[in-house]
Design a protein around this motif. Structure first.
Motif, PDB file in Angstrom:
ATOM      1  N   CYS A   1       2.098   2.197   5.165  1.00  0.00           N
ATOM      2  CA  CYS A   1       1.272   1.021   5.441  1.00  0.00           C
ATOM      3  C   CYS A   1       1.956  -0.211   4.844  1.00  0.00           C
ATOM      4  O   CYS A   1       2.523  -0.150   3.752  1.00  0.00           O
TER       5      CYS A   1
ATOM      6  N   ARG B   1     -11.393   4.033   3.099  1.00  0.00           N
ATOM      7  CA  ARG B   1     -11.342   5.327   3.798  1.00  0.00           C
ATOM      8  C   ARG B   1     -11.313   6.481   2.796  1.00  0.00           C
ATOM      9  O   ARG B   1     -11.933   7.518   3.020  1.00  0.00           O
TER      10      ARG B   1
ATOM     11  N   LEU C   1      -3.552   1.367  -3.211  1.00  0.00           N
ATOM     12  CA  LEU C   1      -3.915   1.321  -1.799  1.00  0.00           C
ATOM     13  C   LEU C   1      -4.440  -0.057  -1.408  1.00  0.00           C
ATOM     14  O   LEU C   1      -4.983  -0.786  -2.236  1.00  0.00           O
TER      15      LEU C   1
ATOM     16  N   HIS D   1      -7.408   1.428   3.277  1.00  0.00           N
ATOM     17  CA  HIS D   1      -7.182   2.825   2.892  1.00  0.00           C
ATOM     18  C   HIS D   1      -8.011   3.213   1.672  1.00  0.00           C
ATOM     19  O   HIS D   1      -8.415   4.364   1.530  1.00  0.00           O
TER      20      HIS D   1
ATOM     21  N   CYS E   1       0.841  -1.197   0.000  1.00  0.00           N
ATOM     22  CA  CYS E   1       0.000   0.000   0.000  1.00  0.00           C
ATOM     23  C   CYS E   1       0.884   1.258   0.000  1.00  0.00           C
ATOM     24  O   CYS E   1       1.908   1.302   0.688  1.00  0.00           O
TER      25      CYS E   1
ATOM     26  N   SER F   1       1.186   7.674   6.583  1.00  0.00           N
ATOM     27  CA  SER F   1       0.492   8.261   7.728  1.00  0.00           C
ATOM     28  C   SER F   1       0.988   9.687   7.935  1.00  0.00           C
ATOM     29  O   SER F   1       2.015  10.085   7.357  1.00  0.00           O
TER      30      SER F   1
ATOM     31  N   HIS G   1      -0.037   4.264   0.997  1.00  0.00           N
ATOM     32  CA  HIS G   1      -0.517   5.260   1.961  1.00  0.00           C
ATOM     33  C   HIS G   1       0.573   5.598   2.966  1.00  0.00           C
ATOM     34  O   HIS G   1       1.241   4.720   3.505  1.00  0.00           O
TER      35      HIS G   1
END
Length: 175
Positions: A27, A53, A46, A50, A17, A21, A19
């Motif tokens: 991730c 989200r 992703l 994620h 992933c 933070s 993504h």
């Protein structure tokens, strides 16, 4: 052996992933191949968590509603004012994050092409004489020539005077 290790590491990194933070940690979940990529990306980046989200954070707006708001008060794109109005609406939609940046770039480019073609068409119209106007001007000129020749012929003809009576040639003299 080092070549094999570097290949396997890059494959693992590409399948993780993307993504990050807020603290900058990445991730470690695997990419969900079943979700649709966002913003026109060629492949998913992703994990399922994620991706869900992201979908939840971006409101689902009907494309017809966005199109109606972009085209408010625009009948056609024949004037620069209408194109500028469209661009203003486009900026509003982009600022509200209701339209993707790539879509906004494409629409702005199309608007630029429309403005360029309008300028070129106006230049062509100015260079070419209008055939309908030439016909009107020719008939007006012919009418003016005819009227001026009629007036000239009337001016060349002198009215024939009736024989004057003696003593009445000039009434002021007689008095």
């Amino acid at each position: 052996m080092s070549q094999k290790l570097s290949t396997s590491v890059s494959t693992v990194v590409d399948s993780q992933c993307q993504h990050l933070s807020p603290k900058g940690n990445r991730c470690h979940m695997l990419i969900d191949q079943n979700h649709r990529p966002a913003n026109g990306a060629p492949r998913p980046t992703l994990c399922a968590y994620h991706a869900d989200r992201l979908r939840a954070s971006v409101p689902g707006i009907d494309p017809e509603v966005i199109a109606a708001e972009l085209l408010t008060d625009i009948d056609s794109f024949t004037t620069a004012d209408e194109v500028n109005l469209f661009l203003g609406n486009l900026v509003r939609q982009l600022a509200r994050k209701r339209i993707h940046r790539r879509d906004a770039i494409a629409l702005a480019y199309i608007s630029q092409l429309i403005l360029t073609s309008q300028t070129a068409m106006a230049r062509e119209r100015a260079d070419e004489p209008d055939a309908a106007n030439e016909g009107v001007f020719a008939s007006l000129i012919a009418g003016l020539r005819q009227r001026s020749s009629e007036l000239a012929s009337v001016g060349n003809q002198q009215p024939t005077a009736a024989p004057a009576e003696p003593g009445r040639e000039n009434p002021q003299r007689a008095a």
